[in-house]
Write a protein that holds these residues in place. Structure first.
Motif, mmCIF file in Angstrom:
data_model
loop_
_atom_site.group_PDB
_atom_site.id
_atom_site.type_symbol
_atom_site.label_atom_id
_atom_site.label_comp_id
_atom_site.label_asym_id
_atom_site.label_seq_id
_atom_site.Cartn_x
_atom_site.Cartn_y
_atom_site.Cartn_z
ATOM 1 N N ILE A 46 6.365 3.015 0.694
ATOM 2 C CA ILE A 46 5.488 1.743 0.187
ATOM 3 C C ILE A 46 5.693 0.999 1.735
ATOM 4 C CG2 ILE A 46 5.585 -0.227 -0.979
ATOM 5 C CD1 ILE A 46 5.583 2.252 -2.857
ATOM 6 N N ILE A 47 4.374 0.556 1.992
ATOM 7 C CA ILE A 47 4.294 -0.226 3.226
ATOM 8 C C ILE A 47 3.332 -1.367 2.866
ATOM 9 C CG2 ILE A 47 4.745 1.615 4.807
ATOM 10 C CD1 ILE A 47 1.302 1.552 5.334
ATOM 11 N N ASP A 48 3.347 -2.428 3.811
ATOM 12 C CA ASP A 48 2.350 -3.294 3.802
ATOM 13 C C ASP A 48 1.098 -2.878 4.184
ATOM 14 O OD1 ASP A 48 3.610 -6.335 3.267
ATOM 15 O OD2 ASP A 48 4.998 -4.938 4.382
ATOM 16 N N VAL A 49 -0.145 -3.280 3.580
ATOM 17 C CA VAL A 49 -1.146 -2.780 4.018
ATOM 18 C C VAL A 49 -1.312 -2.712 5.624
ATOM 19 C CG1 VAL A 49 -3.719 -3.175 3.755
ATOM 20 C CG2 VAL A 49 -2.238 -3.469 1.755
ATOM 21 N N ILE A 50 -1.996 -1.751 5.985
ATOM 22 C CA ILE A 50 -2.285 -1.507 7.464
ATOM 23 C C ILE A 50 -3.294 -2.395 7.923
ATOM 24 C CG2 ILE A 50 -2.896 -0.241 9.376
ATOM 25 C CD1 ILE A 50 -1.311 2.056 8.073
ATOM 26 N N ALA B 291 0.955 -0.957 -0.052
ATOM 27 C CA ALA B 291 0.108 -0.064 0.068
ATOM 28 C C ALA B 291 1.113 1.191 -0.079
ATOM 29 C CB ALA B 291 -0.911 0.038 1.229
ATOM 30 N N LEU B 292 0.177 2.475 -0.437
ATOM 31 C CA LEU B 292 1.153 3.547 -0.333
ATOM 32 C C LEU B 292 0.681 4.431 0.890
ATOM 33 C CD1 LEU B 292 2.865 4.933 -2.287
ATOM 34 C CD2 LEU B 292 0.904 6.306 -3.278
ATOM 35 N N LEU B 293 1.597 4.850 1.425
ATOM 36 C CA LEU B 293 1.380 5.752 2.730
ATOM 37 C C LEU B 293 1.920 7.170 2.586
ATOM 38 C CD1 LEU B 293 1.062 5.933 5.921
ATOM 39 C CD2 LEU B 293 3.360 5.555 6.154
ATOM 40 N N LEU B 294 0.842 7.902 2.276
ATOM 41 C CA LEU B 294 1.357 9.565 2.096
ATOM 42 C C LEU B 294 1.942 9.971 3.369
ATOM 43 C CD1 LEU B 294 -1.783 10.775 0.256
ATOM 44 C CD2 LEU B 294 0.396 9.892 -0.914
ATOM 45 N N LEU B 295 3.031 10.601 3.289
ATOM 46 C CA LEU B 295 3.649 11.181 4.270
ATOM 47 C C LEU B 295 3.256 12.380 4.731
ATOM 48 C CD1 LEU B 295 7.248 9.986 3.520
ATOM 49 C CD2 LEU B 295 5.570 8.867 4.996
ATOM 50 N N GLU B 296 2.323 13.248 4.047
ATOM 51 C CA GLU B 296 1.786 14.721 4.394
ATOM 52 C C GLU B 296 0.501 14.335 4.003
ATOM 53 O OE1 GLU B 296 3.997 17.290 2.020
ATOM 54 O OE2 GLU B 296 5.802 16.431 2.464
ATOM 55 N N ASP B 297 -0.291 15.222 4.390
ATOM 56 C CA ASP B 297 -1.795 15.386 3.957
ATOM 57 C C ASP B 297 -1.636 15.905 2.508
ATOM 58 O OD1 ASP B 297 -2.458 14.911 6.182
ATOM 59 O OD2 ASP B 297 -2.444 16.985 7.112
ATOM 60 N N PRO B 298 -2.840 15.139 1.762
ATOM 61 C CA PRO B 298 -2.995 15.425 0.310
ATOM 62 C C PRO B 298 -2.828 17.021 -0.105
ATOM 63 C CG PRO B 298 -4.632 14.118 0.852
ATOM 64 C CD PRO B 298 -3.817 14.292 2.263
ATOM 65 N N GLU B 299 -3.358 17.767 1.046
ATOM 66 C CA GLU B 299 -3.389 19.414 0.559
ATOM 67 C C GLU B 299 -2.133 19.581 0.532
ATOM 68 O OE1 GLU B 299 -5.548 18.418 3.395
ATOM 69 O OE2 GLU B 299 -6.570 17.599 1.850
ATOM 70 N N ILE C 145 -4.082 5.743 14.252
ATOM 71 C CA ILE C 145 -3.130 5.937 15.165
ATOM 72 C C ILE C 145 -1.765 5.213 14.537
ATOM 73 C CG2 ILE C 145 -1.970 5.276 17.424
ATOM 74 C CD1 ILE C 145 -4.773 5.875 18.644
ATOM 75 N N ILE C 146 -1.907 4.109 14.032
ATOM 76 C CA ILE C 146 -0.819 3.306 13.436
ATOM 77 C C ILE C 146 -0.441 3.969 12.331
ATOM 78 C CG2 ILE C 146 -1.737 1.540 12.075
ATOM 79 C CD1 ILE C 146 0.778 0.719 14.965
ATOM 80 N N THR C 147 -1.256 4.492 11.542
ATOM 81 C CA THR C 147 -0.830 5.130 10.197
ATOM 82 C C THR C 147 0.131 6.513 10.736
ATOM 83 O OG1 THR C 147 -3.004 4.900 9.429
ATOM 84 C CG2 THR C 147 -1.706 6.344 8.571
ATOM 85 N N TYR C 148 -0.195 7.112 11.677
ATOM 86 C CA TYR C 148 0.399 8.281 12.294
ATOM 87 C C TYR C 148 1.790 7.679 12.811
ATOM 88 C CZ TYR C 148 1.711 12.023 15.605
ATOM 89 O OH TYR C 148 2.441 12.766 16.077
ATOM 90 N N PHE C 149 1.826 6.685 13.399
ATOM 91 C CA PHE C 149 3.191 5.940 13.803
ATOM 92 C C PHE C 149 4.227 5.721 12.507
ATOM 93 C CE2 PHE C 149 1.494 4.156 18.177
ATOM 94 C CZ PHE C 149 1.397 5.444 18.769
ATOM 95 N N LEU C 150 3.460 5.118 11.451
ATOM 96 C CA LEU C 150 4.423 4.871 10.427
ATOM 97 C C LEU C 150 4.774 5.977 9.743
ATOM 98 C CD1 LEU C 150 2.149 1.847 9.119
ATOM 99 C CD2 LEU C 150 4.398 1.834 9.803
ATOM 100 N N ARG C 151 3.880 7.203 9.671
ATOM 101 C CA ARG C 151 4.298 8.255 8.913
ATOM 102 C C ARG C 151 5.544 8.895 9.784
ATOM 103 N NH1 ARG C 151 -0.586 12.567 7.513
ATOM 104 N NH2 ARG C 151 -1.354 11.354 5.842
#
Lengths: 411, 751
Positions: B562-566, B498-506, B628-634
């Motif tokens: 690039i990460i594994d799907v959360i 999966a794709l983890l965006l490191l910033e907000d889309p805006e 939360i885990i998305t936040y941690f990964l970011r």
């Protein structure tokens, strides 16, 4: 540690000086014809070119860096061209006896553009100093007879350094040039009180009575068990001196730093454990290293599966119990040490943290507790705190129990 | 690698010039552990050679003699209208250098000595200066007071009788035009504002002294700027290629760029002169787009014919240059006069500077690390080269670099209280300086610099992230063959990733160039780390390979990982690289994102490897915890552990194999414990094959078939998710195999 890949080849060495009339010029160059001057007078055109044009070095392009403005003199200057890297140390000596009141010269070494020439920096600097003192003391360059011998010196320099990485050239009765190339390693990392030095080679064998006093004093205590602080105490040496010495050993790759071994430690496996599976020699080494002396060694597969069962959240103590490690004739400390030194085992440290809202909840009783509190911010792990305060991990556990809301992070 | 600063130098008809250096006071952090002999110049040349006293005195005397020459030269060159008696300067310098010899210690003292010295001399020469009134004064007045500006306006209008009105609106840009004005006119202006003048004159005295100061004192990383300009302007043989110079322990890297002066420029200048004559004869609508005109004066006719094209081109130039934004306010009716004026401007500038080379130099602190050369190469290829080419392009077609250099230099001739104010002003007014500053700021904070040179060349510059090495790879373990085949330096993408965006889309959109790919925009809008690429494919309705390309693009530009799907089944632990030093700030930030949760509690939950689901207290908090885990990964706080499987044949199986075979190789199995690990189950020897067969036969046929099918994956190279994906299994299938063969399969958890 990176393996040393040999010294780069010197393509050429040339001596350049500021001619009172002609300006910057190359006086001697080895090999002949390597350096050409695109704008120079025609006198050199008579000789047959020994190099094709792409391989030569255009002196005019770089002359301002070889014979530079005074501000750049007496510094190491490296200039890159498309193909080469020219390292020099322009020297200028002021004296009214020279035609322009100053002599500016530079002995330059030419390397491949991408060569790692850092080990030559000392050589180039030293040569500049040697020539400078020769000139000041005995007019070596002023006197045209002695100056001519420079041609031979340069030739020998090039040959010897390229073939033997060292050279010794007598100049006159008093002076001689002694050079030796040393590989340049990256600076060692900082050494901490709580780390344990483990010798990779036998330090006792290579040390002799001429070694540094501190080094000789602490070598007997580098046994893979004592942390730096303990070594300093036992050897009765100032801890900063111990650290510096250990850093020197680190620099030359004689030792590695590991953690204090405790049964409360937690380790995890890194992907590089695959290297152990591929390398049969390392497997034999591993089995020999971890077996208790004089006992029958376990199979490598067993050791491997034991390694694999190490994970986050599992202390060595629990791990021994779970896997019945005692029955395999294995020295657990050495098993862990082997993994850490080979780099496929990694310690998980325990960081105590006192959240902000609990900072003031405890009424301080002793000074020591006040002291502890500053370590509870998540940047200090158990090993560090224990070493600083001379606690055992268990004692620290007890002390920290009294802090409400304390949290632990394992990293 | 530590980037210390960016410097722009140029070579023009005024000689080598130092134009701009950023930042104002580059901080040089020399590591304390470094051996001292090579201690670099830090602030003053005088302080450099502290360590070796041998050269102390010498270098000082050099410095002074050197700057003596160059200081005065610089005056003559850069302030061509200001006729300083050179004696005066050298005199003051000499005194200063004497001072230097006496007290090498404090920089402040030296600075003071400059001030006093200069002031004394200035006062003496005051009268002299009154007579030698400098036209620059006008600019000074304009800058300082607005009413003056109006006065100015009228005077000049009378003066030139041309349509220079708008020119003065653009006064920031046009200092050189002002310089052309005859001095006696200026005197009049002065006398009419006598009170002002005196004040200004006084101010000017100070400014002059500070200016002097500037010229003498202007140093970059301890080097005199004129000296830097000299050493960073190599001969043409070294131009248009990589330039790398190391002095003690500063490395200068750049790409000196020649501007084709020999071919077009000279002819152009002839052309210009010719055109100028014509212009003065009141020929109408002359335009000189110098660069488009190729060879000949004869082409002049063609040029006038193609006026329209040129017009549009100029219009573009004018509207696109942020510094000349004033022009935009001018009515379209006055376009004609605009044009003329532009021509004039061009002429005057051409006459003033004939730029032949410019050089953007990055100053780096070298390190002993072996990768240093590589890093320099990366910086050169990815940043310096692109930047230089962009500038070259703009210079070629719009004389951009030259205009900017003129602008910056003219700003420097102005007076400012201190260097930081000057820097602010330069950054504010010069887009080139601003761009360079942006690049520097981005590079030191390891980000991407997004600049648009002259509003036309769109550049994103960064030192690309390097291939995550095998060992500290965060997410994906590459097998050797993948590494070998992978010449692009990024991990293989799999449909289950999966794709983890490191910033907000805006935020990401903000940094986009003007015309982003619509699919990319859509991707960023819809993507969540809970979706794998395969699912994304159907949502976006485009091919997987296209998604991969977009994803790789985002990864390259550090917008995504690039990460594994959360999923709640995944195992997460705190990453060994997590930066706990910033924990307090992190706690606050976390509190803002997820009020009511406690970062530290969740952290301590994550110390034991277990499926993330067991960390989640109740079912209705699942979404929250996934966020939360998305936040941690970011924030790189956690890392995912994967299970890998090895095959080990136990003693028991081996024995059974022997019995069943009445084997010939008895002697091998004498010792008590002799299990062995099969490193590569797909390439086994005969005996190993027998073992595996025997092992498989211990379980039911269905399970043994599945076991044999999965055999090639038991090499420790493939994690469970990969195996499930490749063989299209369910987790349950694999679980059964793992439990049935638990004595022979070694599982291992790592990143």
């Amino acid at each position: 540690m990176d393996l040393f890949q040999g010294f780069p080849k010197i393509h050429a060495i040339f001596f350049s000086e500021f001619h009172p009339i002609q300006g910057p010029k190359v006086t001697y160059a080895i090999p002949d014809g390597f350096i050409y001057s695109s704008s120079s007078s025609t006198n050199s055109n008579t000789q047959i070119p020994l190099f094709c044009k792409e391989e030569t070095l255009d002196f005019d392009a770089i002359s301002e860096y070889v014979i530079p403005k005074p501000e750049l003199c007496n510094r190491l200057v490296i200039i890159g061209t498309t193909k080469y890297k020219v390292m020099g140390y322009p020297v200028s000596i002021e004296n009214p006896k020279y035609k322009r009141n100053a002599l500016i010269f530079n002995l330059c070494f030419v390397f491949d553009n991408h060569a790692d020439s850092s080990s030559y920096e000392q050589i180039v600097t030293k040569m500049a100093f040697i020539l400078k003192s020769l000139e000041i003391e005995s007019n070596f360059l002023y006197n045209s007879a002695t100056k001519k011998s420079l041609q031979n010196i340069i030739e020998q320099l090039l040959e010897d350094l390229n073939s033997y990485s060292e050279c010794q050239i007598p100049i006159n009765e008093i002076n001689s040039i002694n050079l030796k190339l040393f590989p340049k390693y990256p600076n060692p990392e900082e050494v901490h009180d709580y780390q344990v030095p483990v010798s990779i080679i036998n330090l006792n064998n290579i040390s002799d009575k001429y070694w540094d006093l501190t080094a000789r004093r602490i070598i007997p205590y580098i046994n893979g068990v004592y942390p730096i602080k303990r070594i300093a105490e036992i050897a009765d040496v100032d801890i900063t001196l111990v650290k510096i010495t250990v850093q020197h050993f680190l620099y030359y790759g004689c030792i590695k730093m590991v953690d204090i071994f405790q049964f409360s430690n937690i380790y995890y496996i890194k992907p590089s454990i695959r290297n152990l599976l591929k390398d049969e020699e390392m497997q034999i080494q591993c089995v020999e290293f971890v077996v208790k002396q004089g006992r029958i060694p376990p199979s490598f597969a067993k050791i491997f599966s034991l390694y694999c069962s190490l994970k986050h959240g599992l202390t060595i103590k629990e791990w021994i119990k779970e896997n019945n490690v005692i029955s395999y004739n294995i020295d657990v400390r050495r098993l862990i040490l082997f993994g850490v030194i080979k780099g496929f085992l990694q310690r998980v440290h325990k960081y105590p943290i006192l959240p902000n809202q609990y900072q003031n909840s405890l009424i301080e009783k002793s000074e020591n507790e006040q002291f502890i509190k500053k370590y509870l911010n998540g940047s200090h792990h158990y090993d560090e705190i224990c070493t600083k305060l001379s606690y055992s991990p268990k004692e620290l556990d007890e002390v920290l129990k009294r802090y409400p809301g304390i949290k632990f992070i394992w990293k | 690698m530590q980037l210390l600063g960016i410097v722009l130098v140029c070579y023009s008809s005024r000689g080598h010039q130092y134009v701009f250096g950023y930042p104002t006071n580059p901080s040089y952090k020399s590591a304390a552990t470094l051996p001292s002999p090579k201690v670099p110049p830090i602030n003053l040349i005088n302080s450099i050679n502290y360590s070796d006293n041998n050269f102390q005195v010498q270098s000082d005397s050099y410095t002074s003699t050197f700057s003596e020459n160059y200081g005065s030269q610089q005056h003559n060159l850069s302030q061509s209208n200001q006729l300083f008696p050179s004696q005066q300067i050298s005199g003051s310098y000499k005194r200063v250098s004497e001072m230097n010899l006496k007290m090498k210690s404090s920089k402040d003292k030296i600075r003071n000595s400059y001030k006093t010295d200069n002031n004394i001399i200035m006062n003496k020469k005051d009268l002299n200066r009154e007579l030698n009134l400098k036209p620059n004064l006008i600019n000074k007045m304009k800058e300082t007071s607005i009413p003056n500006k109006n006065m100015q306006f009228t005077t000049n209008n009378k003066l030139n009788n041309t349509n220079e009105i708008s020119n003065y609106r653009n006064h920031n840009n046009n200092l050189h035009n002002n310089n052309i004005q005859p001095p006696n006119r200026l005197k009049k202006t002065n006398s009419s504002h006598s009170t002002h003048t005196s004040i200004i004159n006084e101010g000017r005295n100070n400014t002059n002294s500070t200016n002097n100061h500037h010229n003498q004192q202007e140093k970059f990383l301890g080097y005199d700027t004129q000296f830097l300009a000299d050493i960073l302007s190599p001969k043409s043989a070294l131009c248009d290629q990589k330039f790398q110079l190391t002095i003690n322990n500063l490395t200068f890297v750049g790409h000196p760029t020649l501007i084709n002066s020999d071919s077009t420029h000279q002819k152009n200048s002839i052309l210009n002169r010719y055109l100028k004559k014509k212009f003065e004869k009141n020929m109408n609508n002359i335009s000189s787009n110098s660069n488009s005109s190729n060879n000949n004066i004869n082409q002049y006719n063609i040029i006038t014919k193609s006026d329209k094209i040129n017009n549009t081109r100029y219009a573009h130039l004018m509207s696109s240059s942020p510094t000349s934004s004033h022009y935009n306010s001018i009515d379209t009716d006055s376009a004609g006069s605009d044009e003329e004026e532009t021509n004039k401007k061009m002429f005057s500038k051409k006459d003033a500077t004939n730029l032949t080379m410019f050089h953007v130099v990055f100053i780096i602190k070298p390190s002993d690390e072996k990768s240093f050369d590589n890093e320099i190469e990366k910086l050169y290829k990815n940043v310096i080269l692109k930047l230089s080419h962009g500038l070259q392009h703009e210079q070629r077609y719009r004389s951009y670099v030259m205009q900017q250099i003129d602008l910056i230099l003219s700003l420097k001739d102005e007076s400012y209280e201190d260097s930081s104010q000057l820097m602010d002003c330069i950054l504010h007014q010069s887009s080139l300086a601003h761009d360079l500053a942006t690049v520097y700021d981005a590079l030191i904070s390891n980000k991407i610099a997004h600049i648009v040179i002259n509003n036309s060349v769109d550049l994103s510059l960064q030192i690309p992230p390097s291939l995550p090495s095998f060992e500290d790879n965060d997410e994906i373990i590459l097998s050797e063959e993948q590494i070998l085949n992978n010449d692009a330096s990024f991990p293989t993408l799999r449909p289950y990733h999966a794709l983890l965006l490191l910033e907000d889309p805006e935020e990401i959109f903000k940094s986009f160039p003007k015309d982003p790919s619509p699919t990319l925009v859509e991707l960023i809008q819809v993507v969540t780390p809970m979706q794998c690429f395969e699912e994304l494919q159907s949502i976006l309705d485009c091919s997987l390979s296209h998604i991969y390309k977009l994803a790789a693009h985002l990864v390259y530009w550090r917008k995504a990982r690039i990460i594994d799907v959360i999923s709640i089944r995944n195992v997460y632990v705190i990453s060994p690289n997590a930066n706990l030093d910033i924990l307090p700030e992190l706690c606050k930030d976390f509190e803002n994102h997820f009020p009511g949760t406690d970062l530290l509690s969740i952290f301590s939950e994550l110390s034991i490897p277990r499926p993330f689901s067991s960390v989640i207290p109740s079912k209705d908090q699942r979404t929250l915890y996934l966020e939360i885990i998305t936040y941690f990964l970011r924030h790189n706080l956690v890392t995912q552990l994967h299970m890998y499987i090895y095959l080990s044949i136990s003693q028991e199986i081996k024995k059974r194999t022997i019995y069943s075979q009445s084997s010939t190789e008895n002697e091998e199995f004498s010792s008590s414990d002799n299990s062995s690990i099969i490193l590569n189950p797909s390439e086994t020897s005969d005996i190993e094959n027998e073992w595996i067969k025997m092992l498989a036969s211990t379980q039911s046929p269905a399970e043994s078939a599945l076991f044999l099918r999965l055999l090639p994956y038991f090499t420790g190279k493939y994690h469970v998710e990969e195996i499930i994906f490749r063989e299209n299994l369910t987790r349950k299938d694999l679980k059964i195999i793992l439990s049935k063969f638990r004595n022979e399969l070694i599982t291992i958890l790592h990143q």
